[in-house]
Motif scaffolding. Sequence first.
Motif, PDB file in Angstrom:
ATOM      1  N   UNK A 139       0.904  -1.500   0.007  1.00 31.58           N
ATOM      2  CA  UNK A 139      -0.006   0.295   0.082  1.00 31.58           C
ATOM      3  C   UNK A 139       1.038   1.257  -0.200  1.00 31.58           C
ATOM      4  N   UNK A 140       1.805   0.927   0.909  1.00 34.30           N
ATOM      5  CA  UNK A 140       2.678   2.737   1.306  1.00 34.30           C
ATOM      6  C   UNK A 140       2.844   3.050  -0.719  1.00 34.30           C
ATOM      7  N   UNK A 141       4.002   1.074  -0.823  1.00 34.00           N
ATOM      8  CA  UNK A 141       5.000   1.937  -2.405  1.00 34.00           C
ATOM      9  C   UNK A 141       3.871   1.428  -3.744  1.00 34.00           C
ATOM     10  N   UNK A 142       2.104   1.577  -3.386  1.00 33.08           N
ATOM     11  CA  UNK A 142       1.459   0.899  -4.603  1.00 33.08           C
ATOM     12  C   UNK A 142       1.963   0.560  -5.731  1.00 33.08           C
ATOM     13  N   UNK A 143       2.802  -1.195  -4.861  1.00 31.96           N
ATOM     14  CA  UNK A 143       2.478  -2.026  -6.105  1.00 31.96           C
ATOM     15  C   UNK A 143       2.735  -3.326  -5.563  1.00 31.96           C
ATOM     16  N   UNK A 144       2.693  -4.481  -6.288  1.00 26.22           N
ATOM     17  CA  UNK A 144       2.486  -5.873  -6.223  1.00 26.22           C
ATOM     18  C   UNK A 144       3.527  -7.006  -6.258  1.00 26.22           C
ATOM     19  N   UNK A 145       4.018  -7.693  -5.270  1.00 28.50           N
ATOM     20  CA  UNK A 145       4.178  -8.709  -5.783  1.00 28.50           C
ATOM     21  C   UNK A 145       5.511  -7.863  -5.569  1.00 28.50           C
ATOM     22  N   UNK A 146       6.879  -9.109  -5.321  1.00 28.94           N
ATOM     23  CA  UNK A 146       8.099  -8.720  -5.751  1.00 28.94           C
ATOM     24  C   UNK A 146       8.437  -8.271  -6.677  1.00 28.94           C
ATOM     25  N   UNK A 168      -5.435  -7.381  -1.392  1.00 32.73           N
ATOM     26  CA  UNK A 168      -6.151  -6.844  -1.945  1.00 32.73           C
ATOM     27  C   UNK A 168      -6.038  -5.324  -1.800  1.00 32.73           C
ATOM     28  N   UNK A 169      -4.162  -5.664  -1.153  1.00 34.25           N
ATOM     29  CA  UNK A 169      -3.709  -4.402  -0.834  1.00 34.25           C
ATOM     30  C   UNK A 169      -2.797  -4.136  -2.310  1.00 34.25           C
ATOM     31  N   UNK A 170      -2.290  -5.413  -3.639  1.00 32.61           N
ATOM     32  CA  UNK A 170      -2.393  -4.914  -4.256  1.00 32.61           C
ATOM     33  C   UNK A 170      -2.641  -4.164  -5.354  1.00 32.61           C
ATOM     34  N   UNK A 171      -4.544  -4.167  -4.465  1.00 32.26           N
ATOM     35  CA  UNK A 171      -5.423  -2.926  -5.959  1.00 32.26           C
ATOM     36  C   UNK A 171      -5.166  -1.104  -5.411  1.00 32.26           C
ATOM     37  N   UNK A 172      -5.436  -0.618  -6.551  1.00 33.13           N
ATOM     38  CA  UNK A 172      -5.356   0.668  -7.267  1.00 33.13           C
ATOM     39  C   UNK A 172      -6.779   1.367  -6.039  1.00 33.13           C
ATOM     40  N   UNK A 173      -5.968   2.190  -5.318  1.00 31.10           N
ATOM     41  CA  UNK A 173      -7.195   3.274  -4.400  1.00 31.10           C
ATOM     42  C   UNK A 173      -7.505   3.898  -5.228  1.00 31.10           C
ATOM     43  N   UNK A 174      -8.721   3.872  -6.059  1.00 34.44           N
ATOM     44  CA  UNK A 174      -9.013   4.414  -7.148  1.00 34.44           C
ATOM     45  C   UNK A 174     -10.231   3.453  -7.094  1.00 34.44           C
ATOM     46  N   UNK A 190       0.924  -2.324 -11.084  1.00 35.16           N
ATOM     47  CA  UNK A 190       0.945  -3.641 -11.596  1.00 35.16           C
ATOM     48  C   UNK A 190       2.825  -3.323 -11.399  1.00 35.16           C
ATOM     49  N   UNK A 191       3.819  -2.270 -11.008  1.00 32.93           N
ATOM     50  CA  UNK A 191       4.928  -2.852 -11.006  1.00 32.93           C
ATOM     51  C   UNK A 191       5.532  -3.563  -9.824  1.00 32.93           C
ATOM     52  N   UNK A 192       6.326  -4.283  -9.251  1.00 35.74           N
ATOM     53  CA  UNK A 192       6.525  -4.879  -8.860  1.00 35.74           C
ATOM     54  C   UNK A 192       7.147  -3.817  -7.302  1.00 35.74           C
ATOM     55  N   UNK A 193       7.484  -4.934  -6.051  1.00 40.42           N
ATOM     56  CA  UNK A 193       7.735  -3.292  -4.962  1.00 40.42           C
ATOM     57  C   UNK A 193       9.011  -3.478  -5.105  1.00 40.42           C
TER      58      UNK A 193
END
Length: 241
Positions: A139-146, A168-174, A190-193
């Motif tokens: 959520x902080x970095x707005x990313x998903x997965x490694x 669900x932390x991979x979901x975009x806020x909008x 879409x971008x990895x953490x």
Amino acid sequence: RFFARFLLGFLGFIFCGTAVAQAFGGVLVILKFQNYRCLFQESYLSVPGWLALATALILLPTGVLAVSISVKCSRYQQGTLMYLLLLLLCLEMSSAALACSYSVGTASQMESAMGYLVHQHNWTCSQDLGNSAVDVIQRKLQCCGVHNYTDWLKTSSSSWYHPACVPESCCKEKHSHCRGDVGHVEQLYEEGCLKKLEGQLYFAMLYIFWCCTVLSILELLVGISNGILMRHQPFHELCIL
């Protein structure tokens, strides 16, 4: 002598200003490692930040002292300035060397730690508490997965519960109705953490490195200017050195 006095006074004012920039870099590095301490086992990784803070605290009185000497020479002030410059050079060279070393050495450690957190994450598609360390990071970095969202499809939790969803932390806020369904990739980050975190840490370490390098050069100029002024002092008056 006139040019040495002018340069000494000018660089003294520069020191007072760059103390703020140096303190900012130190705080930036410390906060980065504090915010993502779950990925780093070694506490010494924040040492460059603490060294930068110590440098900033010493820079301010050093700058004031340099300005004072440019106005009125004092053998005691000149000797003290030389000692402070030597201390600053030691701190900055240590901070720059550590920042350069850590910016290279932490990449593999972050990848390993993040991979472990992802594979140990206990979640289901129907109930995602989102309170774990990896959820906070995503959520902080707005990313998903490694590397990207597909890392979640390889975990044991995903294959056991539902092979086509991510936390669900991979979901975009909008997208408030997003539930991590990979059938709607446009709703996921879409971008990895790992890439984002590496970028942030690399910027912080690079900032410290160049600040210390530039300041070291300026301190050498201050030392030379102070040395030129000291040449006109009788030798017995410089016994403090």
